[in-house]
Write an enzyme that holds these catalytic residues in place. Structure first.
Site, PDB file in Angstrom:
ATOM      1  N   VAL A  61       0.679  -1.154   0.306  1.00 30.20           N
ATOM      2  CA  VAL A  61      -0.155  -0.119  -0.030  1.00 30.20           C
ATOM      3  C   VAL A  61       1.212   1.011   0.719  1.00 30.20           C
ATOM      4  O   VAL A  61       1.676   1.443   1.023  1.00 30.20           O
ATOM      5  CB  VAL A  61      -0.979  -0.219   1.243  1.00 30.20           C
ATOM      6  CG1 VAL A  61      -1.788   1.311   1.281  1.00 30.20           C
ATOM      7  CG2 VAL A  61      -1.885  -0.978   1.130  1.00 30.20           C
ATOM      8  N   ALA A 106       4.865   4.265   2.942  1.00 33.41           N
ATOM      9  CA  ALA A 106       3.926   3.062   2.500  1.00 33.41           C
ATOM     10  C   ALA A 106       4.434   1.602   3.032  1.00 33.41           C
ATOM     11  O   ALA A 106       4.774   2.015   4.182  1.00 33.41           O
ATOM     12  CB  ALA A 106       5.255   2.758   0.445  1.00 33.41           C
ATOM     13  N   LYS A 107       3.467   0.668   3.211  1.00 40.53           N
ATOM     14  CA  LYS A 107       3.616  -0.319   3.523  1.00 40.53           C
ATOM     15  C   LYS A 107       3.380  -1.929   3.353  1.00 40.53           C
ATOM     16  O   LYS A 107       2.660  -1.968   2.091  1.00 40.53           O
ATOM     17  CB  LYS A 107       3.317  -0.710   5.556  1.00 40.53           C
ATOM     18  CG  LYS A 107       3.817  -1.479   5.815  1.00 40.53           C
ATOM     19  CD  LYS A 107       4.316  -0.889   6.747  1.00 40.53           C
ATOM     20  CE  LYS A 107       5.007  -1.110   7.731  1.00 40.53           C
ATOM     21  NZ  LYS A 107       6.034  -1.292   8.824  1.00 40.53           N
ATOM     22  N   GLY A 108       3.771  -3.145   3.208  1.00 37.61           N
ATOM     23  CA  GLY A 108       3.990  -4.003   2.331  1.00 37.61           C
ATOM     24  C   GLY A 108       3.849  -5.221   3.096  1.00 37.61           C
ATOM     25  O   GLY A 108       4.666  -5.742   4.673  1.00 37.61           O
TER      26      GLY A 108
END
Ligand code: NAD
Length: 416
Positions: A61, A106-108
């Site tokens: 995201v 962001a992050k995953g």
């Protein structure tokens, strides 16, 4: 009363809205800042060592890039889902802005338990994930880093796989092995930052480190480095814990000795005999001066918030406090240094690594520590002053600082 079913993203948005009210942000601006720029969900089919096919789900995201390329960790955990990743991505936007880095958030994540698969399988999963998302990440777009369940090795695989599509580019990920375009001081930085902030906060509260008893939940990367820093700063770390349970010693635990136990026992505190065994729940409720959650999210709830005795909480973990517990802490006058500031040492050091990768130049550990101290001290001062001037909690002050910066950058950059 906040419903216990509130999602992680709704919880983060709640703090956002409280700060946005104080900043007089319009509804349209709120919507723009809250809505993630892009959400990617991909299928990751991998052949396991036994020849069977496993189909995993991966997420990335990208929340906001008004202040710069988006930055955030990659989490490997069985409970990873889109809501959690979305919430953590937004938190990264405010975190990078609070410390004033030229980054967005962001992050995953990949829904998998890395402890149940082999290193070869983990490598295949990672490379397949990069195959799916390489077009949307990059040193000027979105720069992943390690998070729960991932590590420096995983970052080296990402760099290598990304390079197959886009050429040599170490700045596409941070938190790489020191011998492979990484940076000395990156690994300790989050815990060190927690220690730096704790000492600064104690000073503002008129408390002396030598009269401060500290309990730390979680003795992994962040918890152990924070413990080491605080012991060196003269605090007494009286309790530590990990998944095996808690360990308490009234006169203070020798942190080097506990770290030695960890190294000799495969990273576990199990069987540590230099302190009394307690439970993780008992650790949280100890009568100490500072309590540092450095393990999981959601440890403080409406159920236990009234039993917490420590007057100061430093949120080393991400989202350790449920909003309903936060409201109780505020009511009771506890001082909470929020995650969005408290654990920002990690992303700050990641920024230093990225800068060096782009310049093909390496700093020494002393410069890394000095710059870290400088950036974090400025962020702490800004948040403290905002909290004092506006008479709000440190959490709302941190959100106000972060949202204010991202909002201004959004307007200056133009929307059309
Ligand atoms: P880690 O995996 O190195 O350590 C986690 C520790 O928590 C381990 O000691 C583990 O045994 C313990 N733990 C796990 N479940 C537990 C439980 N139920 N009760 C008590 N202890 C438990 O992880 P880390 O990198 O130290 O990260 C810790 C927290 O800090 C996470 O919330 C992470 O998101 C956050 N954080 C980490 C970084 C970083 O740079 N590593 C940066 C920002 C935020």
């Amino acid at each position: 009363m906040i419903p216990p079913t509130m999602s992680a993203f709704e919880a983060t948005s709640r703090y956002f809205n409280e700060a946005a009210d104080l900043l007089d942000l319009t509804d349209n601006m709120r919507k723009l800042l809250l809505t993630p720029k892009r959400e990617v969900q991909v299928q990751i089919p991998v052949e396991m060592d036994n020849g069977e096919l496993s189909t995993l789900i991966g997420y990335r995201v990208q929340h906001d890039n008004a202040c710069g390329p988006m930055k955030g960790g990659l989490r490997f955990h069985p409970e990873v889902d889109l809501d959690e990743v979305r919430s953590l991505a937004a938190l990264m936007t405010w975190k990078t802005a609070v410390v004033n880095l030229p980054y967005g958030g962001a992050k995953g994540g990949i829904a998998i338990d890395p402890r149940t698969i082999s290193a070869r399988e983990l490598e295949r999963v990672t490379r397949k994930f990069v195959d799916q998302i390489h077009d949307v990440i990059g040193p000027d777009t979105d720069i992943p880093a390690p998070d729960m369940g991932s590590n420096a090795m995983v970052m080296a695989w990402i760099m290598n796989q990304y390079g197959k599509y886009h050429g040599f580019n170490p700045a596409v990920v941070t938190g790489k092995p020191v011998e492979h375009y990484g940076m000395p001081g990156r690994e300790e930085a989050t815990g060190r930052g927690v220690g730096i902030f704790t000492v600064k906060l104690l000073s503002r509260l008129g408390r002396s480190p030598s009269e401060t008893k500290v309990a730390i939940q979680g003795f992994g990367n962040v918890g152990s480095h924070a413990a080491k820093f605080l012991q060196e700063a003269d605090c007494q770390v009286v309790a530590i814990s990990d998944v095996s349970g808690g360990y308490y010693r009234e006169q203070g635990i020798d942190i080097s000795d506990a770290c030695r136990h960890l190294r000799e026992h495969n990273g576990s505190l199990a069987g540590y005999r230099q302190a009394d065994a307690i439970t993780n729940e008992e650790l949280l409720e100890l009568k100490v001066d500072v309590l540092i959650p450095a393990a999981l999210g959601g440890v403080f709830t409406a159920e236990n918030a009234r039993r917490i005795q420590a007057p100061v909480i430093i949120e080393a973990a991400n989202e350790p406090t449920r909003p309903e517990a936060d409201a109780i802490f505020n009511q009771r006058g506890l001082t909470v240094l929020p995650d969005v500031l408290a654990n920002a040492g990690g992303v700050t050091a990641s920024y230093f690594e990225w800068v060096q990768n782009r310049q093909h130049y390496q700093w020494g550990i002393n410069r890394v520590r000095q710059e870290l101290d400088h950036v974090l001290s400025q962020a702490f001062q800004t948040v403290w002053e905002t909290a004092t001037e506006r008479q709000v909690s440190l959490r709302i002050a941190a959100f106000m600082v972060g949202i204010g910066r991202v909002g201004r950058a959004t307007i200056l950059g133009g929307i059309a």
